[in-house]
Design an enzyme around this catalytic site. Sequence first.
Site, mmCIF file in Angstrom:
data_model
loop_
_atom_site.group_PDB
_atom_site.id
_atom_site.type_symbol
_atom_site.label_atom_id
_atom_site.label_comp_id
_atom_site.label_asym_id
_atom_site.label_seq_id
_atom_site.Cartn_x
_atom_site.Cartn_y
_atom_site.Cartn_z
ATOM 1 C CD GLU A 37 18.433 18.786 -3.552
ATOM 2 O OE1 GLU A 37 17.158 19.159 -2.831
ATOM 3 O OE2 GLU A 37 19.430 18.699 -3.948
ATOM 4 N NE ARG A 262 7.325 18.492 4.115
ATOM 5 C CZ ARG A 262 8.704 17.831 3.855
ATOM 6 N NH1 ARG A 262 9.492 17.595 4.359
ATOM 7 N NH2 ARG A 262 8.964 18.078 2.628
ATOM 8 C CE LYS A 272 16.575 14.635 1.195
ATOM 9 N NZ LYS A 272 16.388 14.972 0.457
HETATM 10 P P1 ATP Z 1 14.313 17.316 3.127
HETATM 11 O O1 ATP Z 1 13.686 18.498 3.632
HETATM 12 O O2 ATP Z 1 13.771 16.165 4.212
HETATM 13 O O3 ATP Z 1 15.297 17.302 1.865
HETATM 14 P P2 ATP Z 1 12.873 17.045 0.825
HETATM 15 O O4 ATP Z 1 11.102 16.869 0.714
HETATM 16 O O5 ATP Z 1 13.481 18.182 0.134
HETATM 17 O O6 ATP Z 1 12.670 16.309 2.601
HETATM 18 P P3 ATP Z 1 13.233 14.990 -1.166
HETATM 19 O O7 ATP Z 1 15.066 14.618 -0.858
HETATM 20 O O8 ATP Z 1 13.583 16.408 -1.879
HETATM 21 O O9 ATP Z 1 13.165 15.467 0.157
HETATM 22 O O10 ATP Z 1 12.131 14.166 -1.039
HETATM 23 C C1 ATP Z 1 11.750 12.966 -2.416
HETATM 24 C C2 ATP Z 1 10.561 12.690 -1.380
HETATM 25 O O11 ATP Z 1 10.183 12.364 -0.574
HETATM 26 C C3 ATP Z 1 9.541 14.038 -2.557
HETATM 27 O O12 ATP Z 1 8.695 13.187 -2.857
HETATM 28 C C4 ATP Z 1 9.226 14.177 -0.688
HETATM 29 O O13 ATP Z 1 7.687 14.956 -1.247
HETATM 30 C C5 ATP Z 1 9.187 12.504 0.035
HETATM 31 N N1 ATP Z 1 9.125 12.978 1.414
HETATM 32 C C6 ATP Z 1 10.200 14.021 1.980
HETATM 33 N N2 ATP Z 1 10.052 14.173 2.881
HETATM 34 C C7 ATP Z 1 8.757 13.885 3.370
HETATM 35 C C8 ATP Z 1 7.935 13.568 4.998
HETATM 36 N N3 ATP Z 1 8.013 14.153 5.855
HETATM 37 N N4 ATP Z 1 6.485 12.710 4.328
HETATM 38 C C9 ATP Z 1 6.321 12.244 3.659
HETATM 39 N N5 ATP Z 1 7.225 12.457 2.394
HETATM 40 C C10 ATP Z 1 8.315 13.058 2.410
HETATM 41 MG MG MG Z 2 14.344 18.778 -1.062
#
Ligand code: ATP
Ligand code: MG
Length: 555
Positions: A37, A262, A272
Amino acid sequence: MTTNDTPVSTNFIRQIITQDLKENKNQGKVATRFPPEPNGYLHIGHAKSICLNFGIAGEFKGTCNLRFDDTNPEKENIEYMESIERDVKWLGFEWAGLYNASDYFEQLYSYAVQLIEQGLAYVDSLSAEEIRVYRGTLTEPGKESPDRNRSIEENLDLFTRMRAGEFADGAYVLRAKIDMASPNINMRDPAIYRIRRVHHHRTGDAWCIYPMYDYTHCISDAIEGITHSICTLEFEDHRPLYDWVLDKLQTPSHPQQIEFARLQLEYTIVSKRKLNQLVTEKHVNGWDDPRMPTIAGLRRAGFTPKAIRDFCERIGVTKQNSWIEIGVLEYCIREDLNENALRAMAVLQPLRVVIENYPDGQVEQLEISNHPQKPELGKRQVPFSKVILIEQDDFAAIPPPKYKRLIEGGEVRLRGSYVIKCNEIIKSAEGVITELRCSYDPDTLGKNPEGRKVKGVIHWVSEAESAEAEIRLYDRLFTVPSPDNEPNFLDVINHDSLEVLEGCRVEASLAQASPENRYQFERTGYFCLDSVDSVDGKLVFNRTVTLREGGWAKD
Ligand code: ATP
Ligand code: MG
């Protein structure tokens, strides 16, 4: 596909795909995607997902798309999109296609109409709060909304008017009609569209309704022909919804969702939202602050793509959540830099040394190799002269036991240069040592002195032929291993995470340093030029990592 030269290990996802290929599922195709995102910069957790998705595509001769999951216009913007593209490329990966969930808004809308026509979605007028109450709990079933049995005609009419902007934000939502008694709360008639009058960074004001993440994600995967939709474990409970939407809509393909744990890295935050808070509340100096676990921060600190890819390979991919020690990441960067960083000399806390028997005004260009094990990296010229600088703590007026460096009346070797002997200590009126008077042995360049052993070797620079630099030493940003588990992660910020040393002196060749190069400052650590603050001839170096675990190398 990728420039990943890190050895590939197997993991349960690769095993699933190998099996699928054996059974000729998806006509032998493998298509993955990395779906961030654009609501912040990528962090080391994303690197794990990137290496996994792109790595699999590379390994199985498939494709990996970069797709922006841009359904939350309030928090998303172009700056974030650009940073994400830059970071994925920098890590060494190339996407097959670059897409946005917003590219599919029109298709998502017509799929929603199809759900309504099948009696599988309805427009609900309950407020957000009422929906929450009606949803029930883990132990109690939910309650059906009074609008659940609205006619298909009425639903179609209302949904059309939602899109046309006839209703206020929040007046209605479109919900999937699944099962209010499902043990899985995600299946209790989840919202799939909401009314939000927010400008979208790509679609502008074309839409005042936006699709929800779960609904959007599976359809976007299906539209792109993704075969394996890899996501993190918290989406395991969403998989039935993922499958429900695709089953009901009979989309051209039905990707398989696979979840993995994760990355959680000790002493860091990988969210984020929280990283955003660190930036906006100025606890750090931007998303690319070298203390940040963002790709941009790691890059600015001097981490290499290779080290990050190696780290992702090493930590593996499993279904068990666990914390990875920060030492693993540091190990990976040390391995890379030990092998590839150019050697140089920098004196962080200078002490003046006058070599009394060295000719006044003479400057000797000493040839010193850039890497002791890699002659192909060449040599550089390091000027030597009568007045040099050494580290303050490479001299001890009262030496501790086994001290091998310079003491009064003792000898030490200057790296790549001569052996010097300290004859006299000069102190200020306050008793502070300001200068050492030494002599050098002209017969010791590149060879051992006659008849005696000199054990210690220290680094140095010529006073006149060196450049001034600011050197920034970073420590971990949090004082506890799992800041994410604290009631307030801001309470455990390490306020001593940045130490700025001014008036450092670096050897002349470093005046031409570039941020792309990595350096080992002999005996001090690994450093790189700061890409942001090194301007107008001002040299600023960031410490990437210490030479060894636990701090500074001495002797
Ligand atoms: P955040 O909470 O940091 O915003 P998110 O999962 O909401 O993390 P996205 O932008 O949706 O962030 O993530 C893009 C991809 O990266 C998704 O497929 C997510 O599962 C993966 N991802 C995010 N954080 C991690 C992590 N700590 N370890 C492994 N994969 C991750
Ligand atoms: Mg997200």
